[in-house]
Design an enzyme around this catalytic site. Structure first.
Site, PDB file in Angstrom:
ATOM      1  N   SER A 126       0.766  -1.431   0.032  1.00 13.51           N
ATOM      2  CA  SER A 126       0.176  -0.062   0.028  1.00 13.51           C
ATOM      3  C   SER A 126       0.405   1.368   0.516  1.00 13.51           C
ATOM      4  O   SER A 126       2.102   1.293   0.409  1.00 13.51           O
ATOM      5  CB  SER A 126      -0.975   0.340   1.002  1.00 13.51           C
ATOM      6  OG  SER A 126      -1.328   1.578   1.547  1.00 13.51           O
ATOM      7  N   TYR A 151      -1.875  -0.166  10.946  1.00  4.52           N
ATOM      8  CA  TYR A 151      -2.338  -1.172   9.370  1.00  4.52           C
ATOM      9  C   TYR A 151      -1.033  -1.188   8.826  1.00  4.52           C
ATOM     10  O   TYR A 151      -0.601  -1.840   8.029  1.00  4.52           O
ATOM     11  CB  TYR A 151      -3.121  -0.535   8.929  1.00  4.52           C
ATOM     12  CG  TYR A 151      -3.430  -1.449   7.287  1.00  4.52           C
ATOM     13  CD1 TYR A 151      -3.834  -2.577   6.816  1.00  4.52           C
ATOM     14  CD2 TYR A 151      -3.426  -0.227   6.600  1.00  4.52           C
ATOM     15  CE1 TYR A 151      -3.585  -2.505   5.717  1.00  4.52           C
ATOM     16  CE2 TYR A 151      -2.972  -0.560   5.082  1.00  4.52           C
ATOM     17  CZ  TYR A 151      -3.609  -1.039   4.877  1.00  4.52           C
ATOM     18  OH  TYR A 151      -3.673  -1.980   3.482  1.00  4.52           O
ATOM     19  N   LYS A 155       2.488  -3.689   6.348  1.00  7.49           N
ATOM     20  CA  LYS A 155       2.438  -3.815   4.947  1.00  7.49           C
ATOM     21  C   LYS A 155       3.878  -3.581   5.307  1.00  7.49           C
ATOM     22  O   LYS A 155       4.604  -4.070   4.764  1.00  7.49           O
ATOM     23  CB  LYS A 155       1.770  -2.586   4.299  1.00  7.49           C
ATOM     24  CG  LYS A 155       0.431  -2.584   4.056  1.00  7.49           C
ATOM     25  CD  LYS A 155       0.204  -4.066   4.095  1.00  7.49           C
ATOM     26  CE  LYS A 155      -1.526  -4.603   3.855  1.00  7.49           C
ATOM     27  NZ  LYS A 155      -1.548  -5.488   3.314  1.00  7.49           N
TER      28      LYS A 155
HETATM   29  P1  NAD Z   1     -11.243  -6.720   1.137  1.00  4.69           P
HETATM   30  O1  NAD Z   1     -11.047  -6.575   2.737  1.00  4.69           O
HETATM   31  O2  NAD Z   1     -11.964  -6.170   0.527  1.00  4.69           O
HETATM   32  O3  NAD Z   1     -10.150  -8.109   1.196  1.00  4.69           O
HETATM   33  C1  NAD Z   1      -9.442  -8.926   1.938  1.00  4.69           C
HETATM   34  C2  NAD Z   1      -9.787 -10.174   2.314  1.00  4.69           C
HETATM   35  O4  NAD Z   1      -9.527 -11.140   2.774  1.00  4.69           O
HETATM   36  C3  NAD Z   1     -11.485 -10.182   2.733  1.00  4.69           C
HETATM   37  O5  NAD Z   1     -12.075 -11.011   2.233  1.00  4.69           O
HETATM   38  C4  NAD Z   1     -11.483 -10.641   4.213  1.00  4.69           C
HETATM   39  O6  NAD Z   1     -12.791 -11.831   4.410  1.00  4.69           O
HETATM   40  C5  NAD Z   1     -10.212 -11.835   4.215  1.00  4.69           C
HETATM   41  N1  NAD Z   1      -9.289 -11.777   4.846  1.00  4.69           N
HETATM   42  C6  NAD Z   1      -8.564 -11.426   5.723  1.00  4.69           C
HETATM   43  N2  NAD Z   1      -8.017 -11.985   6.421  1.00  4.69           N
HETATM   44  C7  NAD Z   1      -8.266 -13.334   6.561  1.00  4.69           C
HETATM   45  C8  NAD Z   1      -7.728 -14.314   7.165  1.00  4.69           C
HETATM   46  N3  NAD Z   1      -6.362 -14.082   8.044  1.00  4.69           N
HETATM   47  N4  NAD Z   1      -7.584 -15.114   6.317  1.00  4.69           N
HETATM   48  C9  NAD Z   1      -8.061 -15.728   5.494  1.00  4.69           C
HETATM   49  N5  NAD Z   1      -8.555 -14.781   4.583  1.00  4.69           N
HETATM   50  C10 NAD Z   1      -8.364 -13.173   5.325  1.00  4.69           C
HETATM   51  O7  NAD Z   1      -9.856  -5.849   1.194  1.00  4.69           O
HETATM   52  P2  NAD Z   1      -9.271  -5.515  -0.402  1.00  4.69           P
HETATM   53  O8  NAD Z   1      -9.421  -4.032  -0.535  1.00  4.69           O
HETATM   54  O9  NAD Z   1      -9.370  -5.980  -0.994  1.00  4.69           O
HETATM   55  O10 NAD Z   1      -7.667  -5.172  -0.347  1.00  4.69           O
HETATM   56  C11 NAD Z   1      -7.077  -6.455  -0.527  1.00  4.69           C
HETATM   57  C12 NAD Z   1      -5.365  -5.615  -0.330  1.00  4.69           C
HETATM   58  O11 NAD Z   1      -5.063  -4.637  -0.184  1.00  4.69           O
HETATM   59  C13 NAD Z   1      -5.407  -5.793   1.102  1.00  4.69           C
HETATM   60  O12 NAD Z   1      -4.058  -6.578   1.879  1.00  4.69           O
HETATM   61  C14 NAD Z   1      -5.340  -5.217   2.126  1.00  4.69           C
HETATM   62  O13 NAD Z   1      -4.732  -4.328   2.345  1.00  4.69           O
HETATM   63  C15 NAD Z   1      -4.408  -3.911   0.399  1.00  4.69           C
HETATM   64  N6  NAD Z   1      -4.726  -2.934  -0.563  1.00  4.69           N
HETATM   65  C16 NAD Z   1      -6.307  -2.040   0.008  1.00  4.69           C
HETATM   66  C17 NAD Z   1      -6.093  -0.475  -0.327  1.00  4.69           C
HETATM   67  C18 NAD Z   1      -7.432  -0.797  -0.776  1.00  4.69           C
HETATM   68  O14 NAD Z   1      -7.645   0.626  -0.393  1.00  4.69           O
HETATM   69  N7  NAD Z   1      -8.928  -1.506  -0.692  1.00  4.69           N
HETATM   70  C19 NAD Z   1      -5.298  -0.491  -0.875  1.00  4.69           C
HETATM   71  C20 NAD Z   1      -3.879  -0.496  -0.398  1.00  4.69           C
HETATM   72  C21 NAD Z   1      -3.737  -2.066  -0.471  1.00  4.69           C
HETATM   73  C1  WQD Z   2      -9.539   9.825   0.087  1.00  2.00           C
HETATM   74  C2  WQD Z   2      -9.255  11.561   0.792  1.00  2.00           C
HETATM   75  C3  WQD Z   2     -10.235  11.866   2.759  1.00  2.00           C
HETATM   76  C4  WQD Z   2     -14.025  10.188   3.504  1.00  2.00           C
HETATM   77  C5  WQD Z   2      -6.643   4.657   3.083  1.00  2.00           C
HETATM   78  C6  WQD Z   2      -4.919   4.533   3.294  1.00  2.00           C
HETATM   79  C7  WQD Z   2      -4.124   3.474   2.713  1.00  2.00           C
HETATM   80  C8  WQD Z   2      -4.981   3.372   1.607  1.00  2.00           C
HETATM   81  C9  WQD Z   2      -6.443   3.333   0.475  1.00  2.00           C
HETATM   82  C10 WQD Z   2      -5.230   0.528   2.154  1.00  2.00           C
HETATM   83  C11 WQD Z   2      -8.968  11.692   2.010  1.00  2.00           C
HETATM   84  C12 WQD Z   2     -10.837  12.175   2.066  1.00  2.00           C
HETATM   85  C13 WQD Z   2     -12.611  10.653   2.878  1.00  2.00           C
HETATM   86  C14 WQD Z   2     -15.148  10.904   3.205  1.00  2.00           C
HETATM   87  C15 WQD Z   2     -13.786  12.942   2.895  1.00  2.00           C
HETATM   88  N1  WQD Z   2      -6.027   1.404   1.931  1.00  2.00           N
HETATM   89  N2  WQD Z   2     -12.591  11.958   2.433  1.00  2.00           N
HETATM   90  N3  WQD Z   2     -14.752  12.834   3.459  1.00  2.00           N
HETATM   91  O1  WQD Z   2      -6.872   7.903   3.730  1.00  2.00           O
HETATM   92  O2  WQD Z   2      -5.741   8.215   1.646  1.00  2.00           O
HETATM   93  O3  WQD Z   2      -5.765   6.338   1.970  1.00  2.00           O
HETATM   94  O4  WQD Z   2      -7.318   4.626   1.610  1.00  2.00           O
HETATM   95  O5  WQD Z   2      -3.974   0.428   1.922  1.00  2.00           O
HETATM   96  O6  WQD Z   2      -3.305   3.025   2.922  1.00  2.00           O
HETATM   97  O7  WQD Z   2      -4.789   5.353   4.313  1.00  2.00           O
HETATM   98  O8  WQD Z   2      -8.677   6.690   1.656  1.00  2.00           O
HETATM   99  O9  WQD Z   2     -10.750   7.268   0.461  1.00  2.00           O
HETATM  100  O10 WQD Z   2     -10.046   7.721   3.471  1.00  2.00           O
HETATM  101  O11 WQD Z   2      -9.938   9.529   2.081  1.00  2.00           O
HETATM  102  O12 WQD Z   2     -13.100  13.912   2.424  1.00  2.00           O
HETATM  103  O13 WQD Z   2     -15.848  10.684   3.956  1.00  2.00           O
HETATM  104  O14 WQD Z   2     -10.816  11.652   1.206  1.00  2.00           O
HETATM  105  O15 WQD Z   2     -10.095  12.861   3.688  1.00  2.00           O
HETATM  106  O16 WQD Z   2      -8.271  13.546   1.633  1.00  2.00           O
HETATM  107  P1  WQD Z   2      -6.879   8.002   1.954  1.00  2.00           P
HETATM  108  P2  WQD Z   2      -9.550   7.348   1.977  1.00  2.00           P
END
Ligand code: NAD
Ligand code: WQD
Length: 342
Positions: A126, A151, A155
């Site tokens: 991330s 979190y 990562k």
């Molecule tokens: P998500 O929660 O939709 O998917 C993650 C899945 O993993 C879920 O279905 C959950 O049930 C499963 N899971 C969690 N812990 C588990 C465990 N111990 N055993 C088996 N299954 C488990 O999340 P996502 O948005 O699809 O994210 C996927 C990956 O990408 C994650 O590692 C997340 O940290 C990373 N990521 C997501 C974002 C984002 O904004 N969505 C951004 C950066 C990184």
């Molecule tokens: C985006 C922008 C908020 C909600 C997070 C994690 C990052 C990654 C992605 C996992 C920001 C603004 C949001 C609202 C708002 N996830 N906002 N009103 O914080 O950039 O990133 O998700 O790895 O690690 O930190 O994403 O979508 O929460 O926010 O104004 O109701 O939208 O302040 O500027 P963020 P976000």
């Protein structure tokens, strides 16, 4: 067809990636304990691809329960590891749950990948690993600053664990993919984001407001030093993220010699969009007026972060092709479907 184990395959990014993997010719099995998802997503994948995906509803932290999955699938050639807990806010309040789930799960998976001779590993990282970065856009060489929450630390630690293992394990390669702000849904609106947790990310908050699940939404902060005073992020379409995984897998499988070094890629569009611009795009593309107000800054938010994505373009041949308008269009189509079924 090469068989791939996708952990977190019922989740948001995992399910979209499975679609792309199938359409590219991979066979896929999923491992997901459904802590933040629902197996109904597999019906959506079936409707899109015609393939029924088998999910093992097992907790990655429970090593013994994982063994039968590997015993029954001795032909797995690669793992894409999405499964993790991902809420920034929840991680602050439940650090041990995050460390235990995300780190123990990863260690078990790496351990079993050695025991079952699986040589290719892709990790969902991330942009949060960069912390409050000093340079923009961030490149893969931008120094990682202090993690802002447990979190993000899972990562950083996850990346380090994979790097250390890759360095010493023969015949093992890994890729670390740092996603920026994934958003949007498959164009069919048969799958999309449907987290069990209350949404806090911008795009689902927008669509939930538009559909009426929320009366209004707040823009967190209007006095940042940006072009319109609101924060800047790099919103990247989930299907572009999905494609990057397929390309990363191809890259690993095509390697004739293993490199003993994890390769890191930023996955973003390279373009920063403000919160206000994102809302404007939603309103314009979908012809909907959104009910929002300006409020206080959200604690822990960085002013701006967006990616330099040249490395993924050059090495993986990854060209993200969907813009903020397509993100907002597809997210809205999915919200309308989702609200009728949930
Ligand atoms: P998500 O929660 O939709 O998917 C993650 C899945 O993993 C879920 O279905 C959950 O049930 C499963 N899971 C969690 N812990 C588990 C465990 N111990 N055993 C088996 N299954 C488990 O999340 P996502 O948005 O699809 O994210 C996927 C990956 O990408 C994650 O590692 C997340 O940290 C990373 N990521 C997501 C974002 C984002 O904004 N969505 C951004 C950066 C990184
Ligand atoms: C985006 C922008 C908020 C909600 C997070 C994690 C990052 C990654 C992605 C996992 C920001 C603004 C949001 C609202 C708002 N996830 N906002 N009103 O914080 O950039 O990133 O998700 O790895 O690690 O930190 O994403 O979508 O929460 O926010 O104004 O109701 O939208 O302040 O500027 P963020 P976000």
């Amino acid at each position: 067809m090469p068989k791939i184990l996708v952990t977190g395959g019922c989740g948001y990014i995992g399910s979209h990636t499975i679609v792309d993997l199938i359409e590219t010719g991979f066979e896929v099995i999923s491992l997901d304990n459904l802590i933040n998802s629902d197996e109904s997503v597999l019906d959506g994948i079936f409707q899109i691809t015609g393939k029924k995906i088998l999910n093992f509803a097992v907790d990655l932290a429970d090593r013994e329960m994982l063994i039968p999955v590997f015993e029954q699938n001795s032909d797995i050639v690669g793992i894409i590891h999405f499964a993790a807990l991902k809420s920034v806010n929840e991680s602050v309040h439940r650090p041990l749950q995050y460390y235990s789930n995300n780190i123990t799960g990863l260690i078990n998976l790496l351990d079993l990948s050695e025991r079952y001779s699986i040589k290719n590993f892709i990790f969902s990282s991330s942009c949060s690993v960069y912390g409050d970065s000093d340079e923009l856009p961030v490149t893969e060489l931008t120094p990682l600053k202090e993690a802002q929450c447990p979190y993000a630390y899972t990562k950083q630690a996850g990346e380090r664990i994979i790097q250390d293992v890759t360095r010493v394990r023969d015949n093992f390669s890994s890729i670390l993919l740092r996603y920026f702000n994934p958003a949007g849904a498959h164009h069919s609106a048969l799958i999309g984001e449907s987290s069990r947790n209350i949404a806090s990310n911008l795009v689902p908050v927008i669509t939930e407001t538009a559909i009426g699940k929320r009366q209004s939404m707040t823009i967190f902060g209007s006095d940042y030093e940006t072009r319109d005073g609101t924060c800047v992020r790099d919103y990247i379409h989930v299907m572009d993220i999905a494609r990057a995984h397929t390309l990363a897998l191809r890259y690993l499988l095509d390697q004739t010699e293993k490199q003993n070094e994890s390769v890191v890629f930023n996955l973003g569009t390279g373009e920063g969009i403000t919160v206000k611009e994102a809302i404007d795009a939603f309103e314009q593309v979908n012809g909907i007026k959104l009910n929002y107000t300006y409020g206080q800054r959200r604690e822990g938010d960085v002013v701006a972060v967006y990616a330099n994505n040249k490395k993924a373009q050059e090495i993986l041949n990854w060209i993200p092709s969907r813009d903020i308008n397509e993100i907002m269009r597809s997210a809205w189509e999915w919200e309308k479907v989702r609200s009728t079924i949930h």
